[in-house]
Structure formats: C-alpha cells, structure tokens
Design an enzyme around this catalytic site. Structure first.
Site, PDB file in Angstrom:
ATOM      1  N   SER A   1       0.840  -1.207   0.000  1.00 47.66           N
ATOM      2  CA  SER A   1       0.000   0.000   0.000  1.00 47.66           C
ATOM      3  C   SER A   1       0.872   1.253   0.000  1.00 47.66           C
ATOM      4  CB  SER A   1      -0.911   0.000   1.222  1.00 47.66           C
ATOM      5  OG  SER A   1      -1.624  -1.215   1.295  1.00 47.66           O
TER       6      SER A   1
HETATM    7  C1  SAM Z   1      -3.562  -4.106  -0.157  1.00 47.69           C
HETATM    8  S1  SAM Z   1      -2.990  -5.718   0.069  1.00 47.69           S
HETATM    9  C2  SAM Z   1      -2.310  -5.653   1.712  1.00 47.69           C
HETATM   10  C3  SAM Z   1      -1.079  -4.841   1.878  1.00 47.69           C
HETATM   11  C4  SAM Z   1      -0.222  -5.323   3.033  1.00 47.69           C
HETATM   12  N1  SAM Z   1      -0.798  -5.079   4.330  1.00 47.69           N
HETATM   13  C5  SAM Z   1       1.214  -4.840   2.959  1.00 47.69           C
HETATM   14  O1  SAM Z   1       1.736  -4.308   3.963  1.00 47.69           O
HETATM   15  O2  SAM Z   1       1.838  -5.048   1.946  1.00 47.69           O
HETATM   16  C6  SAM Z   1      -4.489  -6.627   0.368  1.00 47.69           C
HETATM   17  C7  SAM Z   1      -4.225  -8.091   0.660  1.00 47.69           C
HETATM   18  O3  SAM Z   1      -5.425  -8.652   1.170  1.00 47.69           O
HETATM   19  C8  SAM Z   1      -5.459 -10.004   0.765  1.00 47.69           C
HETATM   20  N2  SAM Z   1      -6.830 -10.535   0.939  1.00 47.69           N
HETATM   21  C9  SAM Z   1      -7.916 -10.379   0.113  1.00 47.69           C
HETATM   22  N3  SAM Z   1      -8.978 -11.056   0.622  1.00 47.69           N
HETATM   23  C10 SAM Z   1      -8.543 -11.639   1.768  1.00 47.69           C
HETATM   24  C11 SAM Z   1      -9.168 -12.458   2.736  1.00 47.69           C
HETATM   25  N4  SAM Z   1     -10.454 -12.823   2.617  1.00 47.69           N
HETATM   26  N5  SAM Z   1      -8.434 -12.877   3.781  1.00 47.69           N
HETATM   27  C12 SAM Z   1      -7.134 -12.513   3.923  1.00 47.69           C
HETATM   28  N6  SAM Z   1      -6.483 -11.761   3.022  1.00 47.69           N
HETATM   29  C13 SAM Z   1      -7.174 -11.308   1.965  1.00 47.69           C
HETATM   30  C14 SAM Z   1      -4.987  -9.931  -0.683  1.00 47.69           C
HETATM   31  O4  SAM Z   1      -4.586 -11.193  -1.155  1.00 47.69           O
HETATM   32  C15 SAM Z   1      -3.859  -8.916  -0.564  1.00 47.69           C
HETATM   33  O5  SAM Z   1      -2.634  -9.546  -0.378  1.00 47.69           O
END
Ligand code: SAM
Length: 393
Positions: free
Chosen positions: A101
């Site tokens: 992000s």
């Molecule tokens: C914007 S990214 C997160 C950025 C992260 N916190 C970082 O520091 O890089 C969103 C993440 O949420 C994950 N995601 C989507 N749906 C999810 C779910 N139901 N449970 C857990 N993770 C999920 C995606 O695979 C993705 O890796």
C-alpha cells in the site's frame, strides 16, 4: 554498499521526512519506518499504480535497479499481484489483487490504530508483509498476527520476513474468520476493503478494543476508513476518518457481470424504462474520493453505479439495484444543452433515490465523510449515521 542500496537509504530517509512533514507519520513511528524499509518486502517486479488515472507501470529490479529503488520509496501503491495470481508477463492484468500500500496510507493507518506496548494486534491482508513487520517491530513479534488468503502471497511474505526480527506470525487463511487462536485482540486492522464487516472480527476484539477498516458500499470502489470501538454488548461504533481505496476482501468484490443479462446495451436505453429529466449535472455525482459519492452510497443502499464520461460534463451514468433488476441510466450533455435525460426501470426508482441523496447532502452544507459514522451489530449488520450514532443518514 551498492549504488542502488545507497540511493535506497537516502530515498528511504527522504520518504520518512516527507511523511513526518505531512503528519501521516508520527515521531513515535519514525524509527520503526527507518528500521523496516519497504524495499525489503517487494518482489523484483512491481507495478507503480497511479490512483488518479488507474494506470500501472511495470518496474523491474533486474532491468532497472535504480528505478526499482525509486519506486520502492515513492509514495505510491505498488501492485505485486494481478488477477489472484493467474496473470503472467509484465503488462498489467485486469484486477490488482495484492500490493504494497501507499506509504502515507500505511503510516496514517498505524497512527490511527493507536497502539501501545503490550497490545495484541490482528492484521487482515498480509500482502508483502511490510505493515505486519512494522507492527511487529513496534510491539514484538508474538503480539502480531497477520492473515492472508493467497498461498503464493503468504509464501513471499514469509520469505521476506525471515530476515526481520521480531517477526509477526503469518497465517494462511480467510481473513473473514480472523484468527481465534490468539484472540482477544486489542486492535484489528484490515488492509483490504470490506463491504460487510465480518462478525468474527467483532467477536475476537476485546471490549474497548479498536477495529480499523476500509469500509464502503457497492455504490463505488471507494472506501472510507472507519475506526470502530467494540462495546461490552458486542456492537462496534465509530466515525469514518477519511476516504481511501483498497483492494477488496476476495469474496466481497462486486460481480459486474450480473447486470449484463438484463440491462440493455442500446445507447437509447430502450425496454420498459420510463423517461424523465433531471436538473442535476454529472459533476453533482462527485469524482473519485469526493464525499458526495460516498454519501450517495450510504443513502442509496444496495446500488452499484458506473460512469462513462465522454466529455468535460457529458457522459452516461448507470445505476443497478443489487436486490432486484431495477436500473437507471442518465445521459448528461455538455453545459448549455437541455437537462439530462433519465431512464428508469424496475420497482426501485434508483435515480430518484440518488437525486434525493445529493439534495440531502447539499442541504446540509456538503458534509465530509468525517461527519458520518457506523454502528455494526454482532451479526455484522451495519447502520451508517450522520453526526450522532442515533441519527440515520
Ligand atoms: C492491499 S494488500 C495488503 C497490503 C499489506 N498489508 C502490505 O503491507 O503489503 C491486500 C491483501 O489482502 C489479501 N486478501 C484479500 N482477501 C482476503 C481475505 N479474505 N483474507 C485474507 N487476506 C485477503 C490480498 O490477497 C492482498 O494480499
């Protein structure tokens, strides 16, 4: 030290300084940001994402290490996965599904999480692992659990985290379930957008604890960051802080194909639709991150919309009901032309509802999202409010 990593050190310090200058990064978090550089968590190929235009530019460490270092410390989101991993090659895919992000958003969310020593934190959406590593550095590894749904993303985050001490615990699972084994948590932070707040997050937060999540309606892709405090009764209440935009939880993405079967594609909107006119202009619907867009979503529930802008003030806006086959379409023309033409079909008069929502917002002096808030029941049912939790928007 190689030239690229020297440059990285300087760029990292510049990023910290500029985030401190804007207030997104607080002095309490600055040393943590210095000690846990974003570059450690990035794969060799990332896509620098321009939020305003939606364009993504591939940046490869192998081909251009300096450009990659610059991207690592730029205040932009970097896409690290497309299409849930089905994508290959360097051209962007259709849907960005994992990212590092935007640093200012990461810093401001950590600020708003209000952590202190000894707290236990659950993060949903590990992604690269950077945010979880920042939290672990601040609080100690055993107190931070991060849940990620994608197995490849989990493996990459764990690999990046091997050199980080203390290291958070990364769980491969569906974040909707939280992680009961380490509950109750003092803080839950979601780094994926939600349309329905999973009840498990409330159950697993101790009374008085905080849930910080990008929450929104299906009206648009935009989210507003909500900070909820969990009460003794299992409900959670709190204000929206500001607009953000996150990739959504996997099972909460909007399926646009569902509308194609019954909405006519003909430009004149034929079928059984009623025709009328509206005095509103396309600009009245707001642009990306405008609070009016978010407020329309609050006041016109279960409605998705899309705008196909064809000129400065001209374009077509479509509205779809998520519960019935009602739809509306409005053709806006350039200034000086006749009032926009509206077509509405089905039991719900969606445009009438949207027009009333815009009028409501204007009548109240165009309030920002921080004047609204949310109450979430133990079952995840959400009730947005304006000014006071008892007020219905
Ligand atoms: C914007 S990214 C997160 C950025 C992260 N916190 C970082 O520091 O890089 C969103 C993440 O949420 C994950 N995601 C989507 N749906 C999810 C779910 N139901 N449970 C857990 N993770 C999920 C995606 O695979 C993705 O890796």
């Amino acid at each position: 030290m190689t030239l690229a990593s020297e440059q990285g050190g300087r760029a990292g310090e510049e990023l910290v300084r500029s985030l401190l200058g804007t207030g997104a990064l607080t002095p309490e978090w600055a040393d943590t940001f210095r000690a846990v550089p974003r570059a450690w968590f990035l794969p060799g190929l990332v896509w620098a994402h321009d939020m305003a235009t939606g364009r993504s530019v591939p940046v490869s460490r192998a081909d251009d290490p300096d450009a990659w270092e610059r991207a690592a410390y730029a205040n932009v989101p970097l896409v690290t996965q497309w299409d849930d991993g089905r994508h290959t090659g360097t051209e962007p895919g259709a849907v960005p599904t994992s990212s590092a992000s935007m640093p200012s958003v990461v810093a401001a969310m950590l600020r708003d999480l209000e952590v202190s020593d000894g707290m236990r934190v659950l993060e949903i959406g590990t992604g690269t692992g950077w945010n979880a590593a920042l939290l672990a550095r601040r609080l100690g590894g055993s107190d931070v659990v991060s849940v990620e749904i994608d197995p490849v993303v989990v493996a990459q985050a764990r690999a990046a985290l091997t050199s980080v001490r203390p290291s958070p615990r990364v769980i491969h699972g569906d974040g909707r379930d939280g992680w009961a084994d380490a509950a109750p948590y003092d803080r839950v932070i979601a780094t994926a957008g939600v349309r329905v707040l999973p009840p498990r997050w409330l159950e697993q937060t101790r009374p008085g604890g905080i849930i910080l999540a990008p929450w929104g309606t299906h009206y648009s892709d935009q989210d507003a960051l909500v900070r909820l405090t969990v009460g003794d009764d299992g409900r959670a209440v709190g204000p929206f802080l500001r607009m953000v935009e996150f990739m959504k939880l996997r099972d909460q993405r909007l399926d646009w194909d569902r509308f194609r079967t019954y909405v006519p594609e003909h430009p004149d909107f034929p079928g059984d639709a009623d025709a009328s006119r509206t005095p509103l202009a396309l600009a009245d619907l707001g642009r990306r991150y405008d609070s009016v867009r978010f407020v329309i979503g609050l006041r016109v529930p279960d409605c998705a919309h899309v705008v196909n802008q064809t000129g400065e003030e001209a374009g077509k806006a479509w509205f779809f009901d998520l519960g019935s086959r009602s739809w509306a379409a409005v053709a806006f023309r350039e200034r000086g032309s006749d009032a926009a033409t509206v077509h509405q079909s089905g039991p719900r008069r969606l445009w009438d509802e949207v027009e009333a929502a815009v009028t409501w917002w204007i009548d109240r002096g165009r309030p920002g999202v921080d004047r609204f808030g949310l109450t979430v029941g133990p079952d995840g049912s959400a009730r947005p409010w304006y000014e006071e939790p008892s007020d219905t928007p």
